[in-house]
Scaffold this motif. Structure first.
Motif, mmCIF file in Angstrom:
data_model
loop_
_atom_site.group_PDB
_atom_site.id
_atom_site.type_symbol
_atom_site.label_atom_id
_atom_site.label_comp_id
_atom_site.label_asym_id
_atom_site.label_seq_id
_atom_site.Cartn_x
_atom_site.Cartn_y
_atom_site.Cartn_z
ATOM 1 N N SER A 35 -17.440 15.314 -2.154
ATOM 2 C CA SER A 35 -17.002 14.481 -1.029
ATOM 3 C C SER A 35 -17.622 14.960 0.277
ATOM 4 O O SER A 35 -18.067 14.147 1.102
ATOM 5 N N VAL A 36 -17.655 16.267 0.475
ATOM 6 C CA VAL A 36 -18.239 16.828 1.694
ATOM 7 C C VAL A 36 -19.722 16.490 1.774
ATOM 8 O O VAL A 36 -20.235 16.103 2.836
ATOM 9 N N VAL A 37 -20.419 16.604 0.646
ATOM 10 C CA VAL A 37 -21.849 16.289 0.616
ATOM 11 C C VAL A 37 -22.078 14.812 0.904
ATOM 12 O O VAL A 37 -22.945 14.434 1.721
ATOM 13 N N PHE A 38 -21.310 13.939 0.259
ATOM 14 C CA PHE A 38 -21.462 12.503 0.478
ATOM 15 C C PHE A 38 -21.173 12.129 1.931
ATOM 16 O O PHE A 38 -21.867 11.286 2.516
ATOM 17 N N LEU A 39 -20.154 12.728 2.518
ATOM 18 C CA LEU A 39 -19.829 12.431 3.913
ATOM 19 C C LEU A 39 -20.970 12.842 4.840
ATOM 20 O O LEU A 39 -21.328 12.101 5.772
ATOM 21 N N ALA A 40 -21.563 13.996 4.566
ATOM 22 C CA ALA A 40 -22.692 14.450 5.385
ATOM 23 C C ALA A 40 -23.861 13.480 5.289
ATOM 24 O O ALA A 40 -24.519 13.174 6.299
ATOM 25 N N VAL A 41 -24.128 12.967 4.103
ATOM 26 C CA VAL A 41 -25.217 11.995 3.927
ATOM 27 C C VAL A 41 -24.924 10.712 4.699
ATOM 28 O O VAL A 41 -25.805 10.151 5.374
ATOM 29 N N LEU A 42 -23.693 10.227 4.628
ATOM 30 C CA LEU A 42 -23.332 9.001 5.346
ATOM 31 C C LEU A 42 -23.453 9.181 6.853
ATOM 32 O O LEU A 42 -23.908 8.276 7.560
ATOM 33 N N VAL A 43 -23.043 10.329 7.354
ATOM 34 C CA VAL A 43 -23.179 10.602 8.786
ATOM 35 C C VAL A 43 -24.651 10.616 9.183
ATOM 36 O O VAL A 43 -25.038 10.083 10.235
ATOM 37 N N PHE A 44 -25.493 11.173 8.330
ATOM 38 C CA PHE A 44 -26.931 11.208 8.599
ATOM 39 C C PHE A 44 -27.519 9.794 8.670
ATOM 40 O O PHE A 44 -28.451 9.531 9.446
ATOM 41 N N LEU A 45 -26.950 8.865 7.879
ATOM 42 C CA LEU A 45 -27.472 7.503 7.812
ATOM 43 C C LEU A 45 -26.762 6.539 8.758
ATOM 44 O O LEU A 45 -27.044 5.337 8.740
ATOM 45 N N ARG A 46 -25.888 7.040 9.602
ATOM 46 C CA ARG A 46 -24.998 6.152 10.339
ATOM 47 C C ARG A 46 -25.703 5.253 11.353
ATOM 48 O O ARG A 46 -25.168 4.217 11.745
ATOM 49 N N GLY A 47 -26.908 5.608 11.775
ATOM 50 C CA GLY A 47 -27.561 4.820 12.820
ATOM 51 C C GLY A 47 -28.332 3.611 12.323
ATOM 52 O O GLY A 47 -28.737 2.759 13.126
ATOM 53 N N GLY A 48 -28.560 3.496 11.018
ATOM 54 C CA GLY A 48 -29.419 2.432 10.507
ATOM 55 C C GLY A 48 -28.658 1.216 10.034
ATOM 56 O O GLY A 48 -27.451 1.249 9.813
ATOM 57 N N THR A 49 -29.377 0.105 9.884
ATOM 58 C CA THR A 49 -28.816 -1.115 9.308
ATOM 59 C C THR A 49 -29.684 -1.542 8.123
ATOM 60 O O THR A 49 -30.868 -1.207 8.046
ATOM 61 N N VAL A 50 -29.073 -2.294 7.199
ATOM 62 C CA VAL A 50 -29.806 -2.806 6.045
ATOM 63 C C VAL A 50 -30.787 -3.870 6.516
ATOM 64 O O VAL A 50 -30.422 -4.771 7.270
ATOM 65 N N GLU A 51 -32.034 -3.762 6.080
ATOM 66 C CA GLU A 51 -33.085 -4.662 6.546
ATOM 67 C C GLU A 51 -32.711 -6.126 6.321
ATOM 68 O O GLU A 51 -32.294 -6.515 5.230
ATOM 69 N N GLY A 52 -32.832 -6.916 7.366
ATOM 70 C CA GLY A 52 -32.559 -8.346 7.271
ATOM 71 C C GLY A 52 -31.102 -8.719 7.404
ATOM 72 O O GLY A 52 -30.744 -9.894 7.291
ATOM 73 N N THR A 53 -30.223 -7.727 7.625
ATOM 74 C CA THR A 53 -28.791 -8.000 7.763
ATOM 75 C C THR A 53 -28.240 -7.174 8.920
ATOM 76 O O THR A 53 -28.842 -6.179 9.325
ATOM 77 N N PRO A 54 -27.070 -7.580 9.451
ATOM 78 C CA PRO A 54 -26.415 -6.757 10.470
ATOM 79 C C PRO A 54 -25.540 -5.660 9.888
ATOM 80 O O PRO A 54 -24.875 -4.937 10.621
ATOM 81 N N ILE A 55 -25.535 -5.517 8.561
ATOM 82 C CA ILE A 55 -24.645 -4.568 7.888
ATOM 83 C C ILE A 55 -25.229 -3.163 7.999
ATOM 84 O O ILE A 55 -26.409 -2.941 7.701
ATOM 85 N N SER A 56 -24.404 -2.222 8.398
ATOM 86 C CA SER A 56 -24.875 -0.844 8.545
ATOM 87 C C SER A 56 -25.118 -0.206 7.176
ATOM 88 O O SER A 56 -24.492 -0.574 6.183
ATOM 89 N N VAL A 57 -26.037 0.747 7.149
ATOM 90 C CA VAL A 57 -26.318 1.470 5.909
ATOM 91 C C VAL A 57 -25.066 2.213 5.433
ATOM 92 O O VAL A 57 -24.787 2.287 4.232
ATOM 93 N N ALA A 58 -24.292 2.738 6.382
ATOM 94 C CA ALA A 58 -23.079 3.460 6.016
ATOM 95 C C ALA A 58 -22.083 2.540 5.332
ATOM 96 O O ALA A 58 -21.484 2.898 4.311
ATOM 97 N N ALA A 59 -21.889 1.324 5.903
ATOM 98 C CA ALA A 59 -20.940 0.375 5.305
ATOM 99 C C ALA A 59 -21.408 -0.070 3.927
ATOM 100 O O ALA A 59 -20.604 -0.241 3.006
ATOM 101 N N MET A 60 -22.712 -0.268 3.761
ATOM 102 C CA MET A 60 -23.247 -0.676 2.461
ATOM 103 C C MET A 60 -23.126 0.438 1.430
ATOM 104 O O MET A 60 -22.917 0.178 0.240
ATOM 105 N N SER A 61 -23.236 1.687 1.873
ATOM 106 C CA SER A 61 -23.220 2.816 0.950
ATOM 107 C C SER A 61 -21.811 3.283 0.610
ATOM 108 O O SER A 61 -21.596 3.857 -0.464
#
Length: 283
Positions: A35-61
């Motif tokens: 869980s700690v590892v997954f949370l760190a990865v999501l925080v690292f990805l928090r600034g991006g969005t899925v290409e072609g959509t307004p959905i954040s990478v964090a929300a998609m993941s």
């Protein structure tokens, strides 16, 4: 009356084991480290969005991360606990008690369920504050998250117990199960809609609960603008509840019988033989 006594015995045992887990740093890390590892990865990805959509990478993941934690807890943790306690004699001691095996199974299911929910909370709760766009549906997604999680636990925990009954050691269990489980994760599209996969693979994936678990969790987080990527462009809540419920019922019917059959073969001689083999491996 015996059934109610067994359930009460198991619930008490499971709650005690859950509390004891928090007294051991090693046990806590084994349950919560991912869980700690997954949370760190999501925080690292928090600034991006899925290409072609307004959905954040964090929300998609996030649905995929929660689904993985639920799968690892329901299947792998249950399987490893059962094989470990079979190897160290805990299960043999439970067998010697009145209603011991039934209470043991109920307790183990409760213990693993609580630890799995805790591991999911470690990712989700901080994520609500540090990850943008995580709850696109707002509070309306919470009931879906709850019922999918509970049904997902019921649909996976019994099969962890069944697999744990088939192997004599945790090492053999993990070695035999990990590769097929990873293959199932790939074809089930828990991190992505499986509509991008060939149609025969899609049909195969829909037989197993993992696909429906991922779909249900996505429906709790993602907006309806993500529906075009799903099969039938629908969240299919009724089908999700039906398939997960069916797997849960079948597993809960089979697991006690398999566990009792395995317990009948347990004896002091068998335990000593396994310990001797373990000592030879260490030596």
């Amino acid at each position: 009356m015996n059934t109610l006594f067994t359930i009460r015995l198991g619930l008490a045992r499971g709650w005690i084991e859950f509390r004891q887990t928090f007294t051991s740093a090693q046990d806590l890390w084994s349950y919560l480290g991912n869980s700690v590892v997954f949370l760190a990865v999501l925080v690292f990805l928090r600034g991006g969005t899925v290409e072609g959509t307004p959905i954040s990478v964090a929300a998609m993941s996030m649905p995929g991360v929660l689904g993985m934690l639920l799968l690892f807890g329901g299947v792998l943790a249950t399987m490893q606990l059962l094989t470990t306690e079979r190897e160290d004699g805990t299960l043999l001691r439970a067998k010697a008690m009145p209603h011991g095996m039934g209470g043991y199974l109920v307790g183990k299911l409760l213990h693993v369920s609580l630890m799995t929910i805790a591991s999911m909370a470690i990712v989700l709760l901080p994520g609500l504050f540090v990850l943008d766009g995580l709850m696109e549906r707002g509070l309306s997604g919470i009931p879906t998250l709850v019922w999918v999680t509970l049904l997902g636990l019921l649909a996976t925990l019994p099969y962890g117990a069944i697999l744990g009954s088939l192997f004599g050691s945790p090492r053999a269990a993990v070695a035999a199960v990990m590769l097929p489980l990873m293959g199932l994760i790939v074809i089930s599209g828990i991190f992505f809609p499986i509509s991008v996969l060939p149609e025969p693979v899609q049909w195969t994936a829909q037989v197993f609960p993992l696909y429906w678990l991922g779909l249900g969790l996505r429906s709790a987080f993602l907006p309806d603008t993500a529906l075009p990527a799903e099969i039938g462009e629908s969240w299919r809540h009724l089908e999700t509840a039906g398939v997960l419920g069916l797997w849960a019922v079948v597993g809960l019917l089979i697991a006690p019988a398999v566990l009792r059959r395995m317990a009948r073969r347990e004896s002091g001689t068998a335990l000593e033989r396994r310990r001797h083999r373990a000592m030879q491996r260490v030596g």
